[in-house]
Design a protein around this motif. Structure first.
Motif, PDB file in Angstrom:
ATOM      1  N   LEU A 196     -37.791   9.871  -1.386  1.00  0.00           N
ATOM      2  CA  LEU A 196     -37.629  10.783  -2.515  1.00  0.00           C
ATOM      3  C   LEU A 196     -36.346  10.499  -3.287  1.00  0.00           C
ATOM      4  N   ARG A 197     -35.326   9.984  -2.602  1.00  0.00           N
ATOM      5  CA  ARG A 197     -34.097   9.604  -3.300  1.00  0.00           C
ATOM      6  C   ARG A 197     -34.272   8.292  -4.059  1.00  0.00           C
ATOM      7  N   ALA A 198     -35.047   7.369  -3.486  1.00  0.00           N
ATOM      8  CA  ALA A 198     -35.134   6.023  -4.049  1.00  0.00           C
ATOM      9  C   ALA A 198     -36.001   5.965  -5.299  1.00  0.00           C
ATOM     10  N   LEU A 199     -37.134   6.644  -5.299  1.00  0.00           N
ATOM     11  CA  LEU A 199     -38.081   6.505  -6.412  1.00  0.00           C
ATOM     12  C   LEU A 199     -37.511   6.937  -7.761  1.00  0.00           C
ATOM     13  N   PRO A 200     -36.843   8.101  -7.860  1.00  0.00           N
ATOM     14  CA  PRO A 200     -36.275   8.470  -9.162  1.00  0.00           C
ATOM     15  C   PRO A 200     -35.216   7.476  -9.648  1.00  0.00           C
ATOM     16  N   LEU A 201     -34.416   6.949  -8.725  1.00  0.00           N
ATOM     17  CA  LEU A 201     -33.391   5.980  -9.120  1.00  0.00           C
ATOM     18  C   LEU A 201     -34.039   4.702  -9.650  1.00  0.00           C
ATOM     19  N   ALA A 202     -35.101   4.236  -8.981  1.00  0.00           N
ATOM     20  CA  ALA A 202     -35.806   3.040  -9.445  1.00  0.00           C
ATOM     21  C   ALA A 202     -36.415   3.277 -10.822  1.00  0.00           C
ATOM     22  N   LEU A 203     -36.963   4.458 -11.030  1.00  0.00           N
ATOM     23  CA  LEU A 203     -37.567   4.781 -12.326  1.00  0.00           C
ATOM     24  C   LEU A 203     -36.523   4.782 -13.431  1.00  0.00           C
ATOM     25  N   LEU A 204     -35.334   5.284 -13.148  1.00  0.00           N
ATOM     26  CA  LEU A 204     -34.266   5.300 -14.159  1.00  0.00           C
ATOM     27  C   LEU A 204     -33.865   3.880 -14.552  1.00  0.00           C
ATOM     28  N   VAL A 205     -33.754   2.980 -13.574  1.00  0.00           N
ATOM     29  CA  VAL A 205     -33.407   1.590 -13.881  1.00  0.00           C
ATOM     30  C   VAL A 205     -34.481   0.950 -14.739  1.00  0.00           C
ATOM     31  N   LEU A 206     -35.746   1.195 -14.404  1.00  0.00           N
ATOM     32  CA  LEU A 206     -36.840   0.623 -15.175  1.00  0.00           C
ATOM     33  C   LEU A 206     -36.898   1.209 -16.583  1.00  0.00           C
ATOM     34  N   LEU A 207     -36.602   2.496 -16.705  1.00  0.00           N
ATOM     35  CA  LEU A 207     -36.556   3.106 -18.033  1.00  0.00           C
ATOM     36  C   LEU A 207     -35.481   2.448 -18.892  1.00  0.00           C
ATOM     37  N   TYR A 208     -34.357   2.174 -18.294  1.00  0.00           N
ATOM     38  CA  TYR A 208     -33.283   1.509 -19.032  1.00  0.00           C
ATOM     39  C   TYR A 208     -33.684   0.086 -19.409  1.00  0.00           C
ATOM     40  N   ALA A 209     -34.355  -0.601 -18.481  1.00  0.00           N
ATOM     41  CA  ALA A 209     -34.722  -1.994 -18.722  1.00  0.00           C
ATOM     42  C   ALA A 209     -35.779  -2.123 -19.811  1.00  0.00           C
ATOM     43  N   PHE A 210     -36.791  -1.229 -19.796  1.00  0.00           N
ATOM     44  CA  PHE A 210     -37.903  -1.356 -20.728  1.00  0.00           C
ATOM     45  C   PHE A 210     -37.795  -0.425 -21.931  1.00  0.00           C
ATOM     46  N   GLY A 211     -37.115   0.700 -21.768  1.00  0.00           N
ATOM     47  CA  GLY A 211     -37.015   1.649 -22.863  1.00  0.00           C
ATOM     48  C   GLY A 211     -38.327   2.329 -23.191  1.00  0.00           C
ATOM     49  N   ALA A 212     -39.297   2.264 -22.298  1.00  0.00           N
ATOM     50  CA  ALA A 212     -40.607   2.861 -22.537  1.00  0.00           C
ATOM     51  C   ALA A 212     -41.102   3.483 -21.242  1.00  0.00           C
ATOM     52  N   LEU A 213     -41.671   4.681 -21.348  1.00  0.00           N
ATOM     53  CA  LEU A 213     -42.030   5.448 -20.162  1.00  0.00           C
ATOM     54  C   LEU A 213     -43.142   4.785 -19.357  1.00  0.00           C
ATOM     55  N   LEU A 214     -44.210   4.343 -20.028  1.00  0.00           N
ATOM     56  CA  LEU A 214     -45.335   3.770 -19.309  1.00  0.00           C
ATOM     57  C   LEU A 214     -44.963   2.437 -18.658  1.00  0.00           C
ATOM     58  N   SER A 215     -44.231   1.618 -19.377  1.00  0.00           N
ATOM     59  CA  SER A 215     -43.793   0.337 -18.806  1.00  0.00           C
ATOM     60  C   SER A 215     -42.934   0.546 -17.574  1.00  0.00           C
ATOM     61  N   ALA A 216     -42.080   1.563 -17.617  1.00  0.00           N
ATOM     62  CA  ALA A 216     -41.220   1.850 -16.470  1.00  0.00           C
ATOM     63  C   ALA A 216     -41.989   2.458 -15.313  1.00  0.00           C
ATOM     64  N   SER A 217     -43.039   3.232 -15.636  1.00  0.00           N
ATOM     65  CA  SER A 217     -43.784   3.947 -14.596  1.00  0.00           C
ATOM     66  C   SER A 217     -44.755   3.049 -13.844  1.00  0.00           C
ATOM     67  N   LEU A 218     -45.272   2.009 -14.513  1.00  0.00           N
ATOM     68  CA  LEU A 218     -46.283   1.159 -13.876  1.00  0.00           C
ATOM     69  C   LEU A 218     -45.840   0.601 -12.524  1.00  0.00           C
ATOM     70  N   PRO A 219     -44.679  -0.095 -12.436  1.00  0.00           N
ATOM     71  CA  PRO A 219     -44.275  -0.648 -11.130  1.00  0.00           C
ATOM     72  C   PRO A 219     -44.102   0.424 -10.062  1.00  0.00           C
ATOM     73  N   VAL A 220     -43.615   1.607 -10.459  1.00  0.00           N
ATOM     74  CA  VAL A 220     -43.416   2.686  -9.487  1.00  0.00           C
ATOM     75  C   VAL A 220     -44.754   3.188  -8.964  1.00  0.00           C
ATOM     76  N   LEU A 221     -45.727   3.391  -9.858  1.00  0.00           N
ATOM     77  CA  LEU A 221     -47.050   3.849  -9.443  1.00  0.00           C
ATOM     78  C   LEU A 221     -47.722   2.824  -8.531  1.00  0.00           C
ATOM     79  N   LEU A 222     -47.571   1.560  -8.869  1.00  0.00           N
ATOM     80  CA  LEU A 222     -48.158   0.511  -8.027  1.00  0.00           C
ATOM     81  C   LEU A 222     -47.495   0.483  -6.651  1.00  0.00           C
ATOM     82  N   ALA A 223     -46.188   0.711  -6.610  1.00  0.00           N
ATOM     83  CA  ALA A 223     -45.482   0.725  -5.330  1.00  0.00           C
ATOM     84  C   ALA A 223     -45.945   1.892  -4.461  1.00  0.00           C
ATOM     85  N   ILE A 224     -46.174   3.055  -5.068  1.00  0.00           N
ATOM     86  CA  ILE A 224     -46.664   4.214  -4.310  1.00  0.00           C
ATOM     87  C   ILE A 224     -48.054   3.923  -3.746  1.00  0.00           C
TER      88      ILE A 224
END
Length: 783
Positions: A196-224
């Protein structure tokens, strides 16, 4: 476009075809995955209790053999015994009430099928502090230590029911089996909190990297999704052989880290190729997206396959060890990497087929290829700096790496004592109550079994003096409070009735005798382990064998088993990974260099574990009041097996790109600079995400999990930012064309500059994006 110098043509074509298949049939692929994930979630909910909590015994070890001997010959089931500690001022003052309480507890527990006997602690140890509390020993009739550990929740539930109206009584069930059970159960709960601590942090990094919600969410959803299916896999196999609950922690850790990493590799390359294609040849968007996906699968998808193979090799090596917990870690890791690769190579292409470029860039703050030109400029600039000054880069980076790895030379192997365990564990509370009663050693006695192989009597006129001397030596040792032993004389006893005792201390035929040594309360496990090794050397009787058992000997056997696995694990991983690299790259020198750099990464991770936890520099940041002063022997082998494959991800991703560019242009320096420009941003982002995931586990409440989490997080960051970004490229610059021997470039060189190839479909990609970054021009102007 494949030729003998290309990556394995068959594998590359197969991966590209797989991507094409999933792109053209997205709904069936996604429906299959959806059904799989839902079924996995149901399986986990229904059958997760198949995983066993505890460490069990080590097959073929001395401790396992002595445990069986104690039960069969002497009726002692220490490895299958629990200790009930209880305290109530009223019971301390009223003996009649206390004995009535004991009778009620004993009668209630004896109704349980697994309970063989209940007796007072005073039957086996003298002078407990009755004013501080009392203790009962619960002997269990179970097949082995693992079976006893599974009875812990049953015993606790029964006692809780009996004492539900006696809130004034403070009680706890402890003992060797209870501690092992509690630690494994707690580690599962703790891993869920870390997730629960790791997933939000990973999402924040991806949001910064891509600047788009869906692009950032895809890798996280696939990991889950990967984590859910992988965990269900180990639950299914747990129905056929023992798998420890510690497998859940490693599945969670690796499935999230690898699921994001592998998806990010393919997705990053897809967006990069799509950006180049749109800039160079505006046309049908669907065809461009399809071609970009096939291109990305043929390159990054192949990298994911080989990277997954490297991780799988490391995980499979742990299954060679004799310890059930270590095998469970290996099996859990193998499940995590297998499913993560499958998700990245099938589920991701199907999703990208249905999601348009505009949707991926929603809410409009990002454009296709956002940040690639800028990051390529920066990474290419860095690459040019490294290749201009390779020896400075080598010496400075190597000095930094060796400095961080140096603490590993001061390793003191051992096992942290129970004061470093989470204080909220019931078994730890029970041990603390025993310590207040000054009988903490009751939870970890050292058993000494003395036997004759010829079946003759152990106690004879010749042996009795030496046996008495051995008992005296044990009693006089500062680590021991008292010793129980049979009457050490060959003369008939004048006692008209047998001495009282909970168990026999001599076999019926007299060919075996038992000493039970109770440690002092202030004796730690490390000291006890030393005593267990020393005692057999204190006596020399022809034909007589002296062996020790108990928790201390179990830890000795565990360490011996782990150390014995070091060489085969190291050999297996190095040889198998080296062959996989050679198969993929076709260049011996680069493959060998990759192995050496990976070993440096492992050394850095382990060195920082020793620096922080054993030596104590910064240990308070992780909630420790004092340094552990010891590192469990399982930590380095787990870090090696996990990290060796993980760090190979970045090496394969970077070097395979260098290789493609070199084969196209024949310029080693340019291939280094352009490959860094191509992959630097995704490697650094992926490393940051992985470090955050592992870092979340570094703040666990289980010391061993903290060690592994810190070691992996530190090593991944150093590996990506120093070893792969500085040391590796500088070494390749020095090696020059010998990096790629015996390969030969097939690209033509014009006017001293490499020719740039641009193809679509599954052929070899060009280097338009990075060339543009090098020259400061846009992709369209490059065309």
């Amino acid at each position: 476009m494949n030729d003998p110098a290309s990556q394995p043509a068959g594998a590359k074509k197969a991966i590209s075809k797989l991507g094409e298949f999933c792109w053209d049939r997205p709904w069936p692929v996604l429906a299959g995955w959806l059904i799989t994930v839902i079924a996995a979630a149901l399986i986990i909910g229904a059958y997760s209790d198949r995983l066993v909590s505890g460490a069990g015994s080590i097959a073929g070890s001395q401790s396992a053999r002595i445990d069986a001997e104690l039960a069969d010959t002497f009726g002692v089931r220490d490895s299958q015994a629990l200790i009930l500690t209880y305290s109530d001022p009223a019971l301390n003052l009223d003996d009649d009430a206390r004995y009535e309480f004991i009778d009620d507890i004993e009668n209630g527990l004896l109704e349980l099928p697994a309970v063989e006997a209940v007796f007072l602690a005073s039957d086996v140890i003298e002078q407990p502090r009755d004013d501080k509390g009392h203790a009962l020993i619960i002997a269990l009739d179970t097949p082995d230590a693992l079976g006893a550990e599974q009875q812990v929740p049953v015993i606790r539930q029964a006692i809780g029911a009996m004492l539900q109206d006696r809130a004034e009584i403070e009680w706890a069930v402890s003992g060797r089996g209870a501690i092992s059970y509690d630690l494994t159960v707690f580690s599962v709960e703790d891993s869920a909190r870390s997730e629960l601590r790791a997933l939000p942090l990973a999402l924040l990094v991806l949001l910064y990297a891509f600047g788009a919600l869906l692009s950032a969410s895809l890798p996280v959803l696939l990991a889950i999704a990967a984590r859910t299916v992988a965990f269900a896999g180990i639950v299914i196999f747990a129905g056929f052989f023992d798998i420890s609950t510690v497998a859940q922690a490693i599945v969670t850790m690796l499935a999230i880290a690898l699921g994001i990493d592998y998806s990010l590799f393919v997705y990053h390359r897809y967006r990069q190729v799509l950006s180049d294609a749109v800039a160079c040849n505006p046309g049908d968007a669907h065809d461009q997206r399809r071609g970009a996906l096939i291109e990305a699968m043929g390159q990054s998808g192949l990298v994911v396959l080989y990277s997954g193979l490297a991780v799988a090799i490391g995980m499979a090596s742990l299954m060679m060890t004799p310890m059930m917990e270590m095998r469970s870690i290996g099996f859990g890791g193998l499940a995590a990497v297998t499913v993560s690769v499958a998700v990245a190579l099938t589920m991701l292409p199907a999703l990208l087929s249905l999601i348009g470029a505009k949707a991926l860039d929603w809410p409009g703050r990002a454009k296709p290829g956002r940040g690639y030109t800028a990051t390529s400029h920066r990474w290419c600039g860095w690459g040019r700096l490294v290749v201009r000054h390779p020896w400075i880069a080598i010496l400075s980076s190597l000095a930094a790496v060796l400095l961080m790895a140096a603490p590993s030379l001061y390793t003191q192997s051992g096992f942290p004592d129970d004061e470093l365990f989470p204080p909220e564990l019931e078994s730890v509370r029970g041990v603390q109550m025993l310590e207040e009663m000054e009988i903490k050693g009751l939870s970890a006695p050292v058993f000494v079994v003395i036997s004759r192989s010829d079946g003759g009597a152990v106690i004879t006129e010749q042996s009795a003096p030496k046996l008495r001397e051995l008992r005296g030596s044990i009693e006089a040792d500062s680590r021991i409070a008292e010793v129980s032993a049979p009457r050490l004389s060959s003369r008939p006893s004048l006692t008209p009735f047998p001495m009282s005792g909970a168990q026999s201390l001599m076999s019926e035929s007299g060919d075996k005798i038992l000493f039970r040594a109770i440690p002092r309360s202030d004796t730690n496990l490390f000291a006890l382990r030393g005593l267990a090794r020393e005692i057999p050397t204190w006596i020399d009787l022809p034909g007589v064998t002296v062996e020790t058992g108990g928790q201390a000997q179990f830890l000795n056997d565990f360490d011996d088993g782990v150390r014995a696995s070091y060489a085969p694990v190291l050999f297996t991983v190095l040889v198998a990974t080296g062959l996989a690299l050679l198969l993929m790259l076709g260049a011996p020198l680069v493959s060998f260099k990759a192995l050496i750099l990976n070993l440096l990464s492992v050394a850095v991770g382990y060195g920082m574990v020793v620096f922080v936890f054993q030596l104590g520099y910064g240990s308070e940041l992780f909630g420790l009041a004092s340094p552990t002063e010891l590192i469990p022997s399982s930590v380095p082998v787990v870090i090696f097996a996990v990290l060796f494959g993980l760090s190979m991800d970045y090496e394969i991703f970077l070097v395979s790109r260098m290789r493609d560019i070199y084969l196209n242009c024949g310029d080693n320096e340019r291939s280094i600079v352009e490959a860094l420009g191509d992959t630097g941003s995704v490697i650094s982002s992926a490393a940051l995400i992985m470090a955050l995931v592992f870092g979340a586990f570094a703040f666990s409440q289980i010391v061993i999990v903290q060690m592994i989490g810190l070691g992996l997080a530190t090593a991944i960051l150093v590996d990506a930012l120093i070893i792969r970004a500085v040391l590796g490229p500088a070494l390749m610059m020095v090696a020059g064309k010998w990096n790629w021997w015996p390969l030969k470039p097939h690209g033509a060189s014009i006017a001293g500059k490499p020719s740039l190839k641009i193809t679509s479909g599954s052929g070899s990609t060009g280097v338009v994006g990075t060339s543009a970054a090098l020259t400061g021009q846009s992709a369209s102007s490059s065309k």
